[in-house]
Write an enzyme that holds these catalytic residues in place. Structure first.
Site, PDB file in Angstrom:
ATOM      1  N   GLN A   1      23.263  13.533  37.830  1.00 27.75           N
ATOM      2  CA  GLN A   1      24.112  12.609  38.591  1.00 27.75           C
ATOM      3  C   GLN A   1      23.376  11.323  38.962  1.00 27.75           C
ATOM      4  O   GLN A   1      23.979  10.421  39.550  1.00 27.75           O
ATOM      5  CB  GLN A   1      24.646  13.294  39.861  1.00 27.75           C
TER       6      GLN A   1
ATOM      7  N   LYS B   1      27.262  11.881  30.789  1.00 29.74           N
ATOM      8  CA  LYS B   1      27.511  11.378  32.140  1.00 29.74           C
ATOM      9  C   LYS B   1      27.034   9.936  32.288  1.00 29.74           C
ATOM     10  O   LYS B   1      27.009   9.391  33.383  1.00 29.74           O
ATOM     11  CB  LYS B   1      26.808  12.268  33.161  1.00 29.74           C
TER      12      LYS B   1
ATOM     13  N   HIS C   1      23.624  22.806  41.339  1.00 27.65           N
ATOM     14  CA  HIS C   1      24.667  23.150  40.363  1.00 27.65           C
ATOM     15  C   HIS C   1      24.298  24.515  39.757  1.00 27.65           C
ATOM     16  O   HIS C   1      23.110  24.845  39.638  1.00 27.65           O
ATOM     17  CB  HIS C   1      24.639  22.060  39.275  1.00 27.65           C
TER      18      HIS C   1
ATOM     19  N   CYS D   1      31.051  23.916  40.553  1.00 29.61           N
ATOM     20  CA  CYS D   1      29.902  24.685  40.010  1.00 29.61           C
ATOM     21  C   CYS D   1      28.781  24.794  41.049  1.00 29.61           C
ATOM     22  O   CYS D   1      27.588  24.687  40.712  1.00 29.61           O
ATOM     23  CB  CYS D   1      29.354  24.062  38.735  1.00 29.61           C
TER      24      CYS D   1
ATOM     25  N   ASP E   1      16.650  17.689  38.162  1.00 26.85           N
ATOM     26  CA  ASP E   1      17.928  17.628  37.454  1.00 26.85           C
ATOM     27  C   ASP E   1      18.550  16.258  37.773  1.00 26.85           C
ATOM     28  O   ASP E   1      19.062  16.031  38.867  1.00 26.85           O
ATOM     29  CB  ASP E   1      18.818  18.783  37.953  1.00 26.85           C
TER      30      ASP E   1
HETATM   31  N1  PMP Z   1      23.466  19.611  37.056  1.00 24.58           N
HETATM   32  C1  PMP Z   1      24.272  18.764  37.713  1.00 24.58           C
HETATM   33  C2  PMP Z   1      23.812  18.186  39.023  1.00 24.58           C
HETATM   34  C3  PMP Z   1      25.519  18.429  37.168  1.00 24.58           C
HETATM   35  O1  PMP Z   1      26.319  17.584  37.824  1.00 24.58           O
HETATM   36  C4  PMP Z   1      25.902  18.993  35.936  1.00 24.58           C
HETATM   37  C5  PMP Z   1      27.249  18.669  35.327  1.00 24.58           C
HETATM   38  N2  PMP Z   1      28.314  18.718  36.209  1.00 24.58           N
HETATM   39  C6  PMP Z   1      25.018  19.859  35.280  1.00 24.58           C
HETATM   40  C7  PMP Z   1      23.812  20.146  35.887  1.00 24.58           C
HETATM   41  C8  PMP Z   1      25.343  20.457  33.958  1.00 24.58           C
HETATM   42  O2  PMP Z   1      25.448  19.471  32.988  1.00 24.58           O
HETATM   43  P1  PMP Z   1      25.971  19.810  31.505  1.00 24.58           P
HETATM   44  O3  PMP Z   1      27.213  20.617  31.656  1.00 24.58           O
HETATM   45  O4  PMP Z   1      26.193  18.482  30.881  1.00 24.58           O
HETATM   46  O5  PMP Z   1      24.885  20.583  30.838  1.00 24.58           O
END
Ligand code: PMP
Length: 405
Positions: free
Chosen positions: A202, A225, A122, A363, A199
């Site tokens: 998910q 999430k 991401h 993203c 990270d």
């Molecule tokens: N890493 C991953 C794998 C994600 O799916 C996301 C959110 N889509 C993020 C980072 C960023 O998370 P946040 O916007 O809650 O900081």
């Protein structure tokens, strides 16, 4: 496995679904999940009756909030099996947790050191490392993926050298829902004395996390999430490493003593938590943890996998539909494209029928560029979704395809 009645009971705990007069379908759970009534009511009750700051005053409201906050830190410690309470740092989300680490390890990163990430990260797990490597004249190396988006572990092992100081990798990818082999990655990294950040954005709502067993140095995720409030994230870090980090932000709450000559910093976790916390969010988080534990994370995963298998089965009837990564280790995320159909067009049409899905690059533009696609159509499930919803989604998907052809 949950019965039909149990899933209905679970759905009724989510005001967004219970009051869903238009029968809208929410399949964008990888972006954020809905919140339980217990989370919402706890935040409301706290905000209406008990709101105060923490660790600042001697009055009863401050004591209540301070005690609740520290109790919730303890609950989170147990939730991910951290060794010490001080290893749980409250942040605003995964993005801030990663930025915090990238900022704080800067002073330990020398010119020509290597940072390794993967091609399927991401943007939140790419850009902070890009900025850090540019600032420190370090090298940013990228683990390639195969045509399905899965990591090439053979190349990863080759990228690992004595110069590797840091690896940042997702536990489960947000694009295709791939479970990365993080155990192997952590072991390989530690053999070379490299630190590893996982990270877990998910993974956290589907996989029981035991950070001591994983032996990762950092594990980060966002509470929104996992059925909890927005604006709150967790940074787990091994105490002996967090102890060595400089502060990320400076201000109230993170000091022992301030004079104009110098400032004496507080110990962990406060050193890394400058400023006023999201107290209501932290207090509401406890209800999200309770909800997940009551459901049982193992049962949640097996139910969501059942939904995913069903979706794969019926979507496979559509000509020209390509599913990205449908191997046996399924999670809750399904990404696909349909020949001659742009994902945005489909997403826009489906929204007219009250179906919320995600389209685009998720993203993860470098991954899309590598696969030579503009994006995908992504559906992602949560514990409250049902087979009936997938059937309705399928019916309208066919209708939209007829309109677009
Ligand atoms: N890493 C991953 C794998 C994600 O799916 C996301 C959110 N889509 C993020 C980072 C960023 O998370 P946040 O916007 O809650 O900081």
């Amino acid at each position: 496995m949950f019965s039909y009645e149990e899933i209905q009971q679970i759905r009724n705990q989510f005001p967004m679904l219970k009051n869903n007069e238009n029968k809208n379908i929410y399949f964008d759970n990888a972006a954020t999940t809905q919140k339980t009534v217990q989370v919402i009511n706890t935040i409301k009750k706290y905000s209406c009756n008990l709101n105060s700051n923490v660790n600042r005053s001697v009055h009863f409201l401050d004591k209540f909030t301070t005690n609740s906050l520290e109790l919730n830190r303890k609950h989170m410690k147990y939730f991910i099996n951290a060794k010490y309470r001080e290893e749980i740092i409250f942040t605003t989300g995964t993005t801030e947790s990663i930025n915090l680490i990238a900022f704080c390890i800067s002073k330990f990163l020398k010119k020509s050191d290597d940072i390794i990430i993967s091609h399927s990260e991401h943007h939140s797990n790419i850009i902070p490392w890009q900025v850090l490597s540019q600032k420190n004249n370090a090298n940013l190396k990228v683990i390639p993926v195969n045509s399905e988006g899965a990591l090439n572990i053979r190349v990863f092992k080759k990228l690992m050298t004595k110069k590797t100081k840091f690896i940042a990798i997702s536990h489960v990818t947000n694009t295709f829902g791939i479970i990365n082999p993080i155990n192997k990655i952590i072991k390989t990294a530690h053999k070379q004395n490299s630190l590893v950040l996982i990270d877990g954005s998910q993974a956290i709502s589907q996989i029981t996390i035991d950070v001591q067993n994983l032996d990762c140095d950092f594990y980060v995720f966002s509470i929104h999430k996992m059925y909890g409030p927005t604006g709150l994230g967790i940074l787990y870090g091994k105490k002996q490493i967090l102890d060595k980090l400089p502060p990320y932000k400076c201000g109230g709450g993170m000091i022992e003593k301030v004079t104009f000559r110098q400032t004496l910093l507080a110990g962990l976790p406060f050193k890394l938590e400058a400023g006023t916390q999201n107290m209501a969010g932290i207090i509401g988080t406890n209800k999200a943890l309770k909800f997940l534990l009551n459901c049982s994370i193992i049962k949640v995963k097996s139910y969501e996998t059942k939904l995913l298998k069903y979706a794969i089965k019926i979507l496979s009837n559509i000509n020209g539909l390509q599913i990205y990564y449908k191997n046996s280790k399924l999670t809750k995320i399904l990404s696909f494209n349909i020949e001659k159909i742009h994902s945005f067009d489909l997403g826009k049409l489906l929204t007219n029928y009250g179906i919320a899905i995600r389209t685009g690059a998720h993203c993860a533009q470098p991954l899309m560029e590598y696969l030579k696609i503009t994006g995908t159509i992504r559906i992602s499930f949560a514990i409250y979704n049902t087979i009936e919803e997938i059937d309705i989604f399928y019916k309208y998907l066919i209708k939209c395809l007829e309109l677009l052809s």
